[in-house]
Design a protein around this motif. Structure first.
Motif, mmCIF file in Angstrom:
data_model
loop_
_atom_site.group_PDB
_atom_site.id
_atom_site.type_symbol
_atom_site.label_atom_id
_atom_site.label_comp_id
_atom_site.label_asym_id
_atom_site.label_seq_id
_atom_site.Cartn_x
_atom_site.Cartn_y
_atom_site.Cartn_z
ATOM 1 N N LEU A 74 0.782 -1.367 -0.191
ATOM 2 C CA LEU A 74 0.118 -0.074 -0.018
ATOM 3 C C LEU A 74 0.812 1.451 -0.004
ATOM 4 C CD1 LEU A 74 -2.355 -1.270 2.747
ATOM 5 C CD2 LEU A 74 -2.807 -1.315 0.125
ATOM 6 N N LEU A 75 2.012 1.281 -0.500
ATOM 7 C CA LEU A 75 2.863 2.366 -0.404
ATOM 8 C C LEU A 75 2.529 3.485 -1.066
ATOM 9 C CD1 LEU A 75 6.774 0.709 -0.573
ATOM 10 C CD2 LEU A 75 5.408 1.820 1.524
ATOM 11 N N SER A 76 1.495 3.458 -2.206
ATOM 12 C CA SER A 76 1.108 4.350 -2.811
ATOM 13 C C SER A 76 0.215 5.335 -2.079
ATOM 14 C CB SER A 76 0.380 3.944 -4.073
ATOM 15 O OG SER A 76 -0.502 2.927 -3.923
ATOM 16 N N LEU A 77 -0.197 4.675 -0.881
ATOM 17 C CA LEU A 77 -1.154 5.700 -0.190
ATOM 18 C C LEU A 77 -0.637 6.055 1.309
ATOM 19 C CD1 LEU A 77 -4.104 2.868 -0.058
ATOM 20 C CD2 LEU A 77 -4.036 4.785 -1.586
ATOM 21 N N VAL A 78 0.867 6.313 1.214
ATOM 22 C CA VAL A 78 1.520 6.767 2.307
ATOM 23 C C VAL A 78 1.567 8.192 2.234
ATOM 24 C CG1 VAL A 78 3.859 6.917 3.269
ATOM 25 C CG2 VAL A 78 2.850 4.695 2.601
ATOM 26 N N GLU A 79 1.175 9.050 3.199
ATOM 27 C CA GLU A 79 1.446 10.215 3.468
ATOM 28 C C GLU A 79 2.026 10.731 4.689
ATOM 29 O OE1 GLU A 79 -2.320 12.497 3.094
ATOM 30 O OE2 GLU A 79 -3.074 11.221 1.537
ATOM 31 N N ASP A 80 3.338 11.312 4.501
ATOM 32 C CA ASP A 80 4.088 11.637 5.658
ATOM 33 C C ASP A 80 4.503 10.455 6.580
ATOM 34 O OD1 ASP A 80 3.867 14.401 4.966
ATOM 35 O OD2 ASP A 80 1.824 14.680 6.128
ATOM 36 N N GLY A 81 4.806 9.372 5.954
ATOM 37 C CA GLY A 81 5.398 8.314 6.502
ATOM 38 C C GLY A 81 4.210 7.286 6.986
ATOM 39 N N PHE A 117 -0.584 4.282 10.475
ATOM 40 C CA PHE A 117 0.080 3.202 10.524
ATOM 41 C C PHE A 117 1.352 3.572 10.089
ATOM 42 C CE2 PHE A 117 2.335 -0.945 9.671
ATOM 43 C CZ PHE A 117 2.210 -1.773 10.583
ATOM 44 N N TYR A 118 2.412 3.538 10.734
ATOM 45 C CA TYR A 118 3.789 3.898 10.522
ATOM 46 C C TYR A 118 4.274 2.991 9.607
ATOM 47 C CZ TYR A 118 8.612 5.877 10.941
ATOM 48 O OH TYR A 118 9.792 6.485 10.479
ATOM 49 N N ILE A 119 5.014 3.591 8.420
ATOM 50 C CA ILE A 119 6.016 2.688 7.596
ATOM 51 C C ILE A 119 7.225 2.800 7.947
ATOM 52 C CG2 ILE A 119 6.424 2.112 4.991
ATOM 53 C CD1 ILE A 119 3.453 1.867 5.779
ATOM 54 N N ILE A 120 7.785 1.772 8.246
ATOM 55 C CA ILE A 120 9.025 1.923 8.741
ATOM 56 C C ILE A 120 10.206 1.908 7.453
ATOM 57 C CG2 ILE A 120 10.993 0.268 9.743
ATOM 58 C CD1 ILE A 120 8.828 -1.158 11.453
ATOM 59 N N PRO A 121 10.844 3.047 7.494
ATOM 60 C CA PRO A 121 11.952 3.248 6.507
ATOM 61 C C PRO A 121 12.811 2.001 6.376
ATOM 62 C CG PRO A 121 11.635 5.324 7.751
ATOM 63 C CD PRO A 121 11.131 4.123 8.599
ATOM 64 N N ARG A 122 12.824 1.410 5.038
ATOM 65 C CA ARG A 122 13.532 0.234 5.014
ATOM 66 C C ARG A 122 13.622 -0.215 3.450
ATOM 67 N NH1 ARG A 122 10.342 -5.020 5.909
ATOM 68 N NH2 ARG A 122 8.336 -4.247 5.924
ATOM 69 N N GLY A 123 14.318 -0.878 3.304
ATOM 70 C CA GLY A 123 14.431 -1.461 1.778
ATOM 71 C C GLY A 123 13.640 -2.640 1.817
ATOM 72 N N TYR A 124 13.043 -3.010 0.540
ATOM 73 C CA TYR A 124 12.205 -4.150 0.729
ATOM 74 C C TYR A 124 12.347 -4.777 -0.866
ATOM 75 C CZ TYR A 124 9.179 -1.110 -1.992
ATOM 76 O OH TYR A 124 8.753 -0.080 -3.130
ATOM 77 N N ASP A 125 11.875 -6.033 -0.780
ATOM 78 C CA ASP A 125 11.978 -6.879 -2.074
ATOM 79 C C ASP A 125 10.937 -7.128 -3.082
ATOM 80 O OD1 ASP A 125 14.550 -7.331 -0.892
ATOM 81 O OD2 ASP A 125 13.671 -9.053 0.500
ATOM 82 N N LEU A 126 10.865 -7.360 -4.325
ATOM 83 C CA LEU A 126 9.925 -7.178 -4.945
ATOM 84 C C LEU A 126 9.669 -8.747 -5.538
ATOM 85 C CD1 LEU A 126 10.372 -4.125 -7.334
ATOM 86 C CD2 LEU A 126 8.654 -4.458 -5.153
#
Length: 193
Positions: A74-81, A117-126
């Motif tokens: 759901l990263l496309s819905l993130v606002e201010d983290g 819900f806070y999105i933890i900044p990190r790399g992620y795999d596809l």
């Protein structure tokens, strides 16, 4: 004149007898999709779900890991983290059949926002799945085997085999829930890790 009418009548009868009349058959309208079409629909639905899935292995048994991995879809819905909790709850319910009333105890040491819900900044795999097989099990669930190309966030690509169990669900917008999904890595990669 009688001879003319008789001749016309005889000619008409002869002409009509030479014509073959095929009975009109009614074609039944089928409300059900053929088995082949149903199989293709299932395959597309399973692939769509898998190509939006970030939860594998033990993450299914760890609420925090499951939620953090699900948030990646759901990263496309993130606002201010942050992402709205309602979006994440809806996604997790439809994908995995899990219900969360609140996220108390999840990411306790991370920033908080009411309803977010806070999105933890990190790399992620596809993960990119391609279908190998779909098998309906005796209990009505499905076992789906896929080839998976994993594009790691640090630049390496690895191929694996995915095994995923789907359960039909009338409540899910997808019509199914993923019960469990696991990846089997090539032997040489598994030994290096």
């Amino acid at each position: 004149m009688k001879k003319l009418i008789t001749a016309v009548l005889i000619c008409s009868i002869i002409l009509l007898s030479l014509c073959s009349f095929a009975p009109v058959k009614s074609v039944p309208v089928e409300n059900e999709i053929s088995t082949v079409d149903t199989q293709k629909v299932l395959e597309k639905r399973f692939l769509n779900m898998l190509n939006h899935n970030f939860v594998y292995g033990d993450d299914f048994y760890d609420d925090e890991a499951l939620l953090n991995a699900s948030a990646l879809a759901l990263l496309s819905l993130v606002e201010d983290g942050f992402i709205e909790e309602a979006y994440l709850k809806d996604y997790v319910f439809n994908m995995y059949g899990k219900i969360y009333d609140d996220f108390d105890g999840i990411n306790e040491d991370m920033p908080k926002q009411d309803g977010g819900f806070y999105i933890i900044p990190r790399g992620y795999d596809l993960y990119e799945h391609s279908l190998v097989s779909v098998t309906e099990n005796e209990d009505g669930s499905y076992t789906v085997i896929t080839n998976v190309v994993i594009d790691y966030h640090f630049g390496e690509k690895v191929e694996a085999v995915g095994t995923t169990f789907f359960l039909p669900s009338e409540e899910s917008q997808f019509g199914f829930n993923i019960l469990y999904s696991d990846l089997a890595y090539p032997l040489e990669y598994a030994m290096a890790v």
